[in-house]
Design an enzyme around this catalytic site. Structure first.
Site, PDB file in Angstrom:
ATOM      1  N   LYS A   9       0.851  -1.192   0.000  1.00 27.04           N
ATOM      2  CA  LYS A   9       0.000   0.000   0.000  1.00 27.04           C
ATOM      3  C   LYS A   9       0.884   1.237   0.000  1.00 27.04           C
ATOM      4  O   LYS A   9       2.058   1.211   0.366  1.00 27.04           O
ATOM      5  CB  LYS A   9      -0.951   0.017   1.195  1.00 27.04           C
ATOM      6  CG  LYS A   9      -0.262   0.006   2.574  1.00 27.04           C
ATOM      7  CD  LYS A   9       0.203   1.365   3.071  1.00 27.04           C
ATOM      8  CE  LYS A   9       0.826   1.264   4.468  1.00 27.04           C
ATOM      9  NZ  LYS A   9       1.498   2.539   4.876  1.00 27.04           N
ATOM     10  N   PRO A  96      10.455  -4.430   1.083  1.00 28.06           N
ATOM     11  CA  PRO A  96      11.489  -4.147   2.090  1.00 28.06           C
ATOM     12  C   PRO A  96      10.901  -4.000   3.482  1.00 28.06           C
ATOM     13  O   PRO A  96       9.817  -3.441   3.662  1.00 28.06           O
ATOM     14  CB  PRO A  96      12.098  -2.828   1.605  1.00 28.06           C
ATOM     15  CG  PRO A  96      11.012  -2.186   0.796  1.00 28.06           C
ATOM     16  CD  PRO A  96      10.294  -3.312   0.125  1.00 28.06           C
ATOM     17  N   GLY A  98      10.345  -2.448   6.992  1.00 27.18           N
ATOM     18  CA  GLY A  98      10.436  -1.076   7.480  1.00 27.18           C
ATOM     19  C   GLY A  98      10.313  -0.035   6.398  1.00 27.18           C
ATOM     20  O   GLY A  98      10.752   1.101   6.564  1.00 27.18           O
ATOM     21  N   GLY A 100       7.409   1.159   5.052  1.00 27.74           N
ATOM     22  CA  GLY A 100       6.210   1.985   5.093  1.00 27.74           C
ATOM     23  C   GLY A 100       5.190   1.632   4.019  1.00 27.74           C
ATOM     24  O   GLY A 100       4.270   2.412   3.767  1.00 27.74           O
ATOM     25  N   GLY A 102       3.532  -1.405   4.067  1.00 28.54           N
ATOM     26  CA  GLY A 102       2.578  -2.362   4.600  1.00 28.54           C
ATOM     27  C   GLY A 102       2.963  -3.815   4.517  1.00 28.54           C
ATOM     28  O   GLY A 102       2.108  -4.693   4.647  1.00 28.54           O
ATOM     29  N   GLY A 103       4.242  -4.131   4.318  1.00 24.32           N
ATOM     30  CA  GLY A 103       4.647  -5.522   4.142  1.00 24.32           C
ATOM     31  C   GLY A 103       4.199  -6.442   5.260  1.00 24.32           C
ATOM     32  O   GLY A 103       3.469  -7.406   5.027  1.00 24.32           O
ATOM     33  N   GLY A 104       4.603  -6.149   6.481  1.00 25.22           N
ATOM     34  CA  GLY A 104       4.242  -7.001   7.615  1.00 25.22           C
ATOM     35  C   GLY A 104       2.751  -7.025   7.881  1.00 25.22           C
ATOM     36  O   GLY A 104       2.168  -8.075   8.164  1.00 25.22           O
ATOM     37  N   SER A 105       2.104  -5.875   7.765  1.00 26.95           N
ATOM     38  CA  SER A 105       0.660  -5.792   7.994  1.00 26.95           C
ATOM     39  C   SER A 105      -0.104  -6.586   6.939  1.00 26.95           C
ATOM     40  O   SER A 105      -1.065  -7.297   7.248  1.00 26.95           O
ATOM     41  CB  SER A 105       0.206  -4.328   7.977  1.00 26.95           C
ATOM     42  OG  SER A 105       0.755  -3.611   9.052  1.00 26.95           O
ATOM     43  N   SER A 106       0.308  -6.463   5.694  1.00 28.89           N
ATOM     44  CA  SER A 106      -0.354  -7.184   4.618  1.00 28.89           C
ATOM     45  C   SER A 106      -0.132  -8.688   4.756  1.00 28.89           C
ATOM     46  O   SER A 106      -1.054  -9.489   4.521  1.00 28.89           O
ATOM     47  CB  SER A 106       0.164  -6.700   3.261  1.00 28.89           C
ATOM     48  OG  SER A 106      -0.591  -7.237   2.200  1.00 28.89           O
ATOM     49  N   ASP A 138      -2.707  -0.914  10.633  1.00 26.19           N
ATOM     50  CA  ASP A 138      -2.899  -0.990   9.182  1.00 26.19           C
ATOM     51  C   ASP A 138      -3.540  -2.294   8.723  1.00 26.19           C
ATOM     52  O   ASP A 138      -4.017  -2.394   7.590  1.00 26.19           O
ATOM     53  CB  ASP A 138      -1.554  -0.845   8.452  1.00 26.19           C
ATOM     54  CG  ASP A 138      -1.028   0.580   8.481  1.00 26.19           C
ATOM     55  OD1 ASP A 138      -1.753   1.470   8.956  1.00 26.19           O
ATOM     56  OD2 ASP A 138       0.107   0.793   8.021  1.00 26.19           O
TER      57      ASP A 138
END
Length: 300
Positions: A9, A96, A98, A100, A102-106, A138
């Site tokens: 995102k 990547p 950290g 911003g 949304g990698g971990g949230s997604s 997120d």
């Protein structure tokens, strides 16, 4: 085996209105989903173990949002009387850490959606979004799966439609701590609230928000602080400015700019300095996770 995407995102705008009594921040943001992201593979296990293969991601399993999301979903299902098997989850990282975007949230949201399907929990979307909210602000965006205007801490979502644009996203290679940014006394916390009606002024509700509107309300209250702490972020943004207005996304390190044509975005990417990484993605309205699960469900 079930294989699902975990889309990235962008925050096309991010305004911080103030700090709440619970320590979180009241904000307004426009989340734009992208057709690029991580992938996750889910396989059922005969035992009750949940295991995660995160590849080269240097995060302890107990801290991995994918693992925590799986545990939380199984706990919720057990409360409803369901006896569930284990699962093995393979995370294929493209985004990547950290950044911003949304990698971990997604990844966590795709885990909730994927295991809800694999385990046939049949938990409603509202329940899955609430589970996601417990893990990160997120995550409900990715669970609900639609480009959206967000308020509160990011959990109050109103789906919106945006004009199709092609984005060049650049990662300068550093990792930005969201917690550190939000705890820094220098962070701007007094932006004036705007309304979705103002964003839509002069346009019908069902009409996509135009590029002119999106640019008029662009900006990120975290950008100045992030760039002061990480000059390489400023350098990447200033490089992008030669093509079009550029800005930071979220509280991470990635910066982006929008193009009207894919060819223009590709031409800019071809000139990207080797010290940075970048990718091109299209803005989309509906998450590809929901599209794929809808097709799978229709076959059942």
């Amino acid at each position: 085996m079930l294989k699902l995407p975990a889309p990235a995102k962008l925050n096309l705008t991010l305004r911080i209105l103030g700090r709440r009594a619970d320590g979180y921040h009241e904000l307004q943001t426009l989340f734009q989903l992208l057709d690029y992201g991580d992938e996750l593979e889910f396989s059922a296990r005969a035992d009750d173990v949940i295991s995660v293969d995160a590849g080269e991601l240097d995060v302890a399993e107990r801290d991995n949002l994918v693992y925590r999301a799986a545990l939380l979903l199984r706990k919720e299902a057990k409360l409803a009387g369901e006896k569930l098997p284990g699962a093995h989850i393979r995370l294929i990282k493209k985004l990547p850490h950290g950044g911003g975007i949304g990698g971990g949230s997604s990844d966590a949201a795709t885990t909730l959606l994927g295991l809800n399907h694999l385990w046939r929990c049949n938990l409603p979307m509202d329940t899955l979004a609430e589970l996601g909210r417990q893990l990160g602000a997120d995550i409900p965006l990715f669970v609900r799966g639609h480009t959206a205007w967000a308020e509160g801490v990011g959990e109050k979502l109103t789906p919106v439609i945006t004009e199709k644009r092609h984005y060049l996203v650049v990662s300068p290679g550093c990792e930005v701590s969201t917690a550190k940014i939000f705890h820094d006394s220098r962070l701007t916390r007094d932006s004036v609230a705007i309304t979705l009606a103002a964003l839509r002024e002069g346009q019908l509700t069902e009409t996509p928000l135009s590029s002119e509107k999106l640019e008029a309300f662009s900006g990120n209250d975290c950008q100045a602080l992030v760039e002061s702490l990480h000059p390489e972020v400023r350098d990447a943004r200033e490089w992008l400015e030669q093509f079009a207005p550029a800005q930071l996304t979220g509280t991470g390190s990635c910066v982006f700019t929008a193009f009207q044509t894919e060819q223009a975005a590709k031409s800019a990417l071809a000139r990207l300095p080797r010290k940075w990484q970048g990718f091109i993605a299209n803005g989309i309205q509906v998450s590809p996770v929901h599209q794929k699960l809808a097709k799978l469900t229709s076959r059942d």
